[in-house]
Motif scaffolding. Structure first.
Motif, PDB file in Angstrom:
ATOM      1  N   VAL A  17       0.855  -1.295   0.102  1.00 53.40           N
ATOM      2  CA  VAL A  17      -0.208  -0.001   0.015  1.00 53.40           C
ATOM      3  C   VAL A  17       1.136   1.384   0.189  1.00 53.40           C
ATOM      4  O   VAL A  17       1.798   1.469   0.965  1.00 53.40           O
ATOM      5  N   ARG A  18       0.681   2.038  -1.090  1.00 51.55           N
ATOM      6  CA  ARG A  18       1.492   3.041  -1.137  1.00 51.55           C
ATOM      7  C   ARG A  18       0.728   4.484  -1.069  1.00 51.55           C
ATOM      8  O   ARG A  18      -0.339   4.492  -1.102  1.00 51.55           O
ATOM      9  N   ARG A  19       1.392   5.564  -0.837  1.00 50.77           N
ATOM     10  CA  ARG A  19       0.596   6.828  -0.774  1.00 50.77           C
ATOM     11  C   ARG A  19      -0.176   7.114  -2.249  1.00 50.77           C
ATOM     12  O   ARG A  19      -1.079   7.513  -1.955  1.00 50.77           O
ATOM     13  N   VAL A  20       0.395   6.744  -3.279  1.00 53.74           N
ATOM     14  CA  VAL A  20      -0.843   6.854  -4.565  1.00 53.74           C
ATOM     15  C   VAL A  20      -1.686   6.216  -4.312  1.00 53.74           C
ATOM     16  O   VAL A  20      -2.761   6.533  -4.845  1.00 53.74           O
ATOM     17  N   ASP A  21      -1.903   4.994  -3.688  1.00 51.49           N
ATOM     18  CA  ASP A  21      -2.771   4.139  -3.561  1.00 51.49           C
ATOM     19  C   ASP A  21      -4.138   4.719  -2.735  1.00 51.49           C
ATOM     20  O   ASP A  21      -4.950   4.686  -2.922  1.00 51.49           O
ATOM     21  N   LEU A  22      -3.421   5.716  -1.737  1.00 46.69           N
ATOM     22  CA  LEU A  22      -4.453   6.221  -0.693  1.00 46.69           C
ATOM     23  C   LEU A  22      -5.060   7.423  -1.310  1.00 46.69           C
ATOM     24  O   LEU A  22      -6.272   7.744  -1.493  1.00 46.69           O
ATOM     25  N   TYR A  25      -7.637   5.806  -3.992  1.00 44.30           N
ATOM     26  CA  TYR A  25      -8.862   5.273  -2.927  1.00 44.30           C
ATOM     27  C   TYR A  25      -9.765   6.686  -2.423  1.00 44.30           C
ATOM     28  O   TYR A  25     -11.034   6.614  -2.635  1.00 44.30           O
ATOM     29  N   ALA A  26      -9.037   7.729  -2.192  1.00 40.59           N
ATOM     30  CA  ALA A  26      -9.728   8.976  -1.771  1.00 40.59           C
ATOM     31  C   ALA A  26     -10.642   9.319  -2.634  1.00 40.59           C
ATOM     32  O   ALA A  26     -11.871   9.768  -2.521  1.00 40.59           O
ATOM     33  N   GLY A  27     -10.154   9.329  -3.944  1.00 44.20           N
ATOM     34  CA  GLY A  27     -10.766   9.992  -4.919  1.00 44.20           C
ATOM     35  C   GLY A  27     -11.947   9.198  -5.407  1.00 44.20           C
ATOM     36  O   GLY A  27     -13.075   9.506  -5.556  1.00 44.20           O
ATOM     37  N   ALA A  28     -11.847   7.688  -5.269  1.00 41.54           N
ATOM     38  CA  ALA A  28     -12.959   6.871  -5.567  1.00 41.54           C
ATOM     39  C   ALA A  28     -13.756   6.710  -4.305  1.00 41.54           C
ATOM     40  O   ALA A  28     -15.202   6.673  -4.783  1.00 41.54           O
ATOM     41  N   SER A  29     -13.463   6.993  -3.139  1.00 37.12           N
ATOM     42  CA  SER A  29     -14.484   6.801  -2.244  1.00 37.12           C
ATOM     43  C   SER A  29     -14.971   8.165  -1.615  1.00 37.12           C
ATOM     44  O   SER A  29     -16.031   8.117  -0.873  1.00 37.12           O
TER      45      SER A  29
END
Length: 137
Positions: A17-22, A25-29
């Motif tokens: 899990v990398r910062r780019v994944d966060l 995910y923030a954009g999607a959720s």
């Protein structure tokens, strides 16, 4: 698909899990809580650093089941409790989440219960993570 019997272990997963994944995910959720991207805010609220979204962690851990199933739509139910955060460093490696799963029981109704364990730094991050799946006929 491997044998389907109580006690059978699913192939383990190692997920980064990398910062780019966060950010993704923030954009999607639409969960833009700053504890998921801002070191200062995470520190102010007593966290050990920027943390992954709990639902992202849960979704990633669920991949052990959906990847194992011939039909990911056979996942009938999935639940977990968030018991410890995944701290995501600001580097290229990110946080390593190790996921294992074991078939707890095969039921007469054609479903099976799978117990999932997700660990970060050797400690569980999800509690009572359980998937119910519909077995192929």
């Amino acid at each position: 698909m491997a044998e389907i019997a109580a006690g059978t272990e699913l192939p383990p997963l190692e997920l980064r899990v990398r910062r780019v994944d966060l950010v993704r995910y923030a954009g999607a959720s639409l969960d833009f809580n700053p504890i998921h991207w801002n070191e200062r805010v995470a520190d102010e609220v007593g966290l050990p650093g920027v943390i992954a979204h709990g639902m992202l962690t849960m979704a990633l851990a669920g991949r052990i089941v959906t990847g194992w199933l011939a039909d990911p739509g056979a996942l009938v139910e999935y639940s977990a409790r968030f018991i410890r955060p995944v701290v995501v460093p600001n580097d290229d490696e990110g946080a390593l989440v190790e996921v294992t799963g074991k078939i707890r029981d095969v039921r007469e109704d054609g479903t099976a219960r799978i117990d999932i364990t997700a660990k970060f730094e050797g400690k569980a991050v999800l509690g009572k993570a359980i998937a119910i799946v519909r077995l192929p006929e």
